[in-house]
Design a protein around this motif. Structure first.
Motif, PDB file in Angstrom:
ATOM      1  N   MET A   1       0.843  -1.195   0.000  1.00  0.00           N
ATOM      2  CA  MET A   1       0.000   0.000   0.000  1.00  0.00           C
ATOM      3  C   MET A   1       0.879   1.246   0.000  1.00  0.00           C
ATOM      4  SD  MET A   1      -3.014   0.967   2.684  1.00  0.00           S
ATOM      5  CE  MET A   1      -3.948  -0.449   2.112  1.00  0.00           C
ATOM      6  N   SER A   2       0.502   2.240  -0.779  1.00  0.00           N
ATOM      7  CA  SER A   2       1.298   3.447  -0.894  1.00  0.00           C
ATOM      8  C   SER A   2       0.885   4.486   0.144  1.00  0.00           C
ATOM      9  CB  SER A   2       1.135   4.046  -2.296  1.00  0.00           C
ATOM     10  OG  SER A   2       1.807   5.276  -2.389  1.00  0.00           O
ATOM     11  N   TYR A   3       1.886   5.006   0.824  1.00  0.00           N
ATOM     12  CA  TYR A   3       1.662   6.087   1.771  1.00  0.00           C
ATOM     13  C   TYR A   3       2.465   7.311   1.338  1.00  0.00           C
ATOM     14  CZ  TYR A   3      -0.186   2.390   4.819  1.00  0.00           C
ATOM     15  OH  TYR A   3      -0.916   1.350   5.343  1.00  0.00           O
ATOM     16  N   ASP A   4       2.570   7.519   0.020  1.00  0.00           N
ATOM     17  CA  ASP A   4       3.431   8.565  -0.508  1.00  0.00           C
ATOM     18  C   ASP A   4       3.050   9.951  -0.017  1.00  0.00           C
ATOM     19  OD1 ASP A   4       4.772   6.611  -1.890  1.00  0.00           O
ATOM     20  OD2 ASP A   4       3.787   6.997  -3.808  1.00  0.00           O
ATOM     21  N   THR A   5       1.784  10.173   0.298  1.00  0.00           N
ATOM     22  CA  THR A   5       1.350  11.505   0.719  1.00  0.00           C
ATOM     23  C   THR A   5       1.896  11.896   2.090  1.00  0.00           C
ATOM     24  OG1 THR A   5      -0.695  10.591   1.655  1.00  0.00           O
ATOM     25  CG2 THR A   5      -0.786  11.391  -0.616  1.00  0.00           C
ATOM     26  N   LEU A   6       2.477  10.934   2.804  1.00  0.00           N
ATOM     27  CA  LEU A   6       3.048  11.245   4.115  1.00  0.00           C
ATOM     28  C   LEU A   6       4.397  11.958   4.005  1.00  0.00           C
ATOM     29  CD1 LEU A   6       2.285   7.907   6.019  1.00  0.00           C
ATOM     30  CD2 LEU A   6       1.212  10.135   6.421  1.00  0.00           C
ATOM     31  N   ALA A   7       5.079  11.787   2.906  1.00  0.00           N
ATOM     32  CA  ALA A   7       6.430  12.338   2.756  1.00  0.00           C
ATOM     33  C   ALA A   7       6.440  13.847   2.977  1.00  0.00           C
ATOM     34  CB  ALA A   7       6.969  12.005   1.371  1.00  0.00           C
ATOM     35  N   GLY A   8       7.395  14.301   3.757  1.00  0.00           N
ATOM     36  CA  GLY A   8       7.559  15.719   4.019  1.00  0.00           C
ATOM     37  C   GLY A   8       6.804  16.230   5.230  1.00  0.00           C
ATOM     38  N   ARG A   9       6.000  15.372   5.865  1.00  0.00           N
ATOM     39  CA  ARG A   9       5.266  15.803   7.041  1.00  0.00           C
ATOM     40  C   ARG A   9       6.141  15.728   8.294  1.00  0.00           C
ATOM     41  NH1 ARG A   9      -0.807  13.607   7.252  1.00  0.00           N
ATOM     42  NH2 ARG A   9      -0.811  15.220   8.887  1.00  0.00           N
ATOM     43  N   THR A  10       5.670  16.333   9.364  1.00  0.00           N
ATOM     44  CA  THR A  10       6.408  16.368  10.625  1.00  0.00           C
ATOM     45  C   THR A  10       5.506  15.852  11.736  1.00  0.00           C
ATOM     46  OG1 THR A  10       7.718  18.267   9.907  1.00  0.00           O
ATOM     47  CG2 THR A  10       7.653  17.820  12.275  1.00  0.00           C
ATOM     48  N   ALA A  11       5.953  14.800  12.418  1.00  0.00           N
ATOM     49  CA  ALA A  11       5.116  14.136  13.414  1.00  0.00           C
ATOM     50  C   ALA A  11       5.749  14.156  14.794  1.00  0.00           C
ATOM     51  CB  ALA A  11       4.855  12.691  12.996  1.00  0.00           C
ATOM     52  N   VAL A  12       4.887  14.189  15.796  1.00  0.00           N
ATOM     53  CA  VAL A  12       5.268  13.933  17.182  1.00  0.00           C
ATOM     54  C   VAL A  12       4.591  12.633  17.597  1.00  0.00           C
ATOM     55  CG1 VAL A  12       4.927  14.651  19.578  1.00  0.00           C
ATOM     56  CG2 VAL A  12       5.669  16.312  17.880  1.00  0.00           C
ATOM     57  N   VAL A  13       5.368  11.699  18.114  1.00  0.00           N
ATOM     58  CA  VAL A  13       4.821  10.429  18.584  1.00  0.00           C
ATOM     59  C   VAL A  13       5.212  10.248  20.045  1.00  0.00           C
ATOM     60  CG1 VAL A  13       4.728   7.932  18.264  1.00  0.00           C
ATOM     61  CG2 VAL A  13       5.028   9.423  16.274  1.00  0.00           C
ATOM     62  N   THR A  14       4.231  10.188  20.928  1.00  0.00           N
ATOM     63  CA  THR A  14       4.528   9.924  22.331  1.00  0.00           C
ATOM     64  C   THR A  14       4.541   8.415  22.566  1.00  0.00           C
ATOM     65  OG1 THR A  14       2.247   9.927  23.149  1.00  0.00           O
ATOM     66  CG2 THR A  14       3.349  12.068  22.938  1.00  0.00           C
ATOM     67  N   GLY A  15       5.138   8.014  23.672  1.00  0.00           N
ATOM     68  CA  GLY A  15       5.260   6.585  23.938  1.00  0.00           C
ATOM     69  C   GLY A  15       6.131   5.896  22.902  1.00  0.00           C
ATOM     70  N   ALA A  16       7.092   6.633  22.351  1.00  0.00           N
ATOM     71  CA  ALA A  16       7.856   6.143  21.203  1.00  0.00           C
ATOM     72  C   ALA A  16       8.974   5.172  21.572  1.00  0.00           C
ATOM     73  CB  ALA A  16       8.445   7.328  20.426  1.00  0.00           C
ATOM     74  N   ALA A  17       9.177   4.926  22.861  1.00  0.00           N
ATOM     75  CA  ALA A  17      10.270   4.041  23.262  1.00  0.00           C
ATOM     76  C   ALA A  17       9.933   2.569  23.062  1.00  0.00           C
ATOM     77  CB  ALA A  17      10.642   4.292  24.725  1.00  0.00           C
ATOM     78  N   SER A  18       8.661   2.251  22.855  1.00  0.00           N
ATOM     79  CA  SER A  18       8.282   0.844  22.725  1.00  0.00           C
ATOM     80  C   SER A  18       6.893   0.738  22.118  1.00  0.00           C
ATOM     81  CB  SER A  18       8.304   0.137  24.082  1.00  0.00           C
ATOM     82  OG  SER A  18       7.306   0.682  24.940  1.00  0.00           O
ATOM     83  N   GLY A  19       6.482  -0.482  21.825  1.00  0.00           N
ATOM     84  CA  GLY A  19       5.114  -0.788  21.451  1.00  0.00           C
ATOM     85  C   GLY A  19       4.591  -0.033  20.247  1.00  0.00           C
ATOM     86  N   MET A  20       3.338   0.394  20.345  1.00  0.00           N
ATOM     87  CA  MET A  20       2.673   1.042  19.218  1.00  0.00           C
ATOM     88  C   MET A  20       3.346   2.356  18.838  1.00  0.00           C
ATOM     89  SD  MET A  20      -1.335   0.374  20.165  1.00  0.00           S
ATOM     90  CE  MET A  20      -1.539  -0.605  21.640  1.00  0.00           C
ATOM     91  N   GLY A  21       3.835   3.096  19.837  1.00  0.00           N
ATOM     92  CA  GLY A  21       4.510   4.350  19.544  1.00  0.00           C
ATOM     93  C   GLY A  21       5.776   4.134  18.734  1.00  0.00           C
ATOM     94  N   GLU A  22       6.589   3.180  19.154  1.00  0.00           N
ATOM     95  CA  GLU A  22       7.827   2.878  18.425  1.00  0.00           C
ATOM     96  C   GLU A  22       7.516   2.400  17.007  1.00  0.00           C
ATOM     97  OE1 GLU A  22      11.684  -0.150  18.530  1.00  0.00           O
ATOM     98  OE2 GLU A  22      10.332  -0.059  20.251  1.00  0.00           O
ATOM     99  N   ALA A  23       6.577   1.476  16.882  1.00  0.00           N
ATOM    100  CA  ALA A  23       6.236   0.936  15.563  1.00  0.00           C
ATOM    101  C   ALA A  23       5.716   2.032  14.636  1.00  0.00           C
ATOM    102  CB  ALA A  23       5.200  -0.170  15.712  1.00  0.00           C
TER     103      ALA A  23
END
Length: 253
Positions: A1-23
């Motif tokens: 599946m193509s997610y090309d429209t995501l390129a160039g965006r800026t994200a903040v992900v909390t809980g990023a050290a593990s689990g769903m946040g990391e993935a």
């Protein structure tokens, strides 16, 4: 599946050290998103950022505690200095501490409330002005909250955890009435049984055993499954808001 429209965006992900946040951070970065990684464990974040960068992505490790307002505000300042405005926020930080309410574990109740509800609100307060400004400029803006099927279905001894997730689900619903008219999408995702570190926090041997038995019987989801759903949701055309997703293992459904 193509997610090309995501390129160039800026994200903040909390809980990023593990689990769903990391993935989620890994997957977004692999599709050209600059990702600010927020969590308490600085060493884990540094390792993840290095892995993302080695694969050709961009990542910023920001040690932060969502239960502390000053910590969240300082993290937001770091993100803004490094990346400027944020257009995608994923509230993945959470804690699950099941025990009978009659045990009176007020320390656990407060920890879940501070992380799962107030923590999400602190992050929303820090980055919603960005999302509104981005949307006003005609670009895509997303707030994604990770709730739980426990917001709807009662499980014995998970009362407080379920209540915090029900609050997050309602918060998402209500925020759509405020932010939707301003072209900011709000998505609430409610996973069922998912393989993350949440189970490692359980100090009740009986409940931990029950959860393990459920995984064996139901074949739980992987964190990557939730990340894939988030990437799909946030890569749709900006006028399309997939506002609510309940995602369960097939056998749990």
């Amino acid at each position: 599946m193509s997610y090309d429209t995501l390129a160039g965006r800026t994200a903040v992900v909390t809980g990023a050290a593990s689990g769903m946040g990391e993935a989620t951070a890994r997957l977004l970065a692999s599709h050209g998103v600059r990702v600010a990684l927020l969590a308490r464990r600085a060493e884990r974040l540094a390792e993840l950022a290095a892995t993302i960068e080695k694969a050709g992505g961009q990542a910023l490790a920001v040690a932060a505690d969502v239960t502390d307002a000053a910590s969240v505000d300082a993290a937001a300042e770091r993100v803004h200095t490094a990346y400027g405005q944020v257009d995608l926020v994923v509230n993945a930080a959470g804690v699950m501490l099941p025990n009978p309410v009659t045990d009176g574990r007020a320390d656990e109740w407060q920890r879940m409330l501070d992380t799962n509800v107030a923590g999400a609100l602190r992050v929303i307060r820090a980055f919603t002005p960005d999302l509104i400004a981005v949307a006003e400029a005609g670009r895509t803006a997303d707030l994604v909250n990770i709730s739980s099927i426990g917001a709807h279905i009662a499980f014995p001894h998970y009362a407080v955890y379920g209540a915090t997730k029900a609050a997050l689900t309602y918060l998402s619903q209500s925020l759509r009435t405020e932010l939707g008219p301003r072209d900011v999408r709000v998505t609430n995702i409610e996973p069922g049984l998912t393989d993350t570190e949440l189970a490692d926090h359980i100090d009740n041997a009986e409940l931990a055993g029950q959860l393990g038995g459920m995984f064996d019987a139901l074949t739980g989801l992987a964190a990557d499954d939730i990340a894939d759903l988030i990437a799909y949701t946030t890569s749709r055309a900006r006028h399309v808001n997939l506002r609510q997703a309940i995602v369960l293992p097939t056998r749990q459904a």
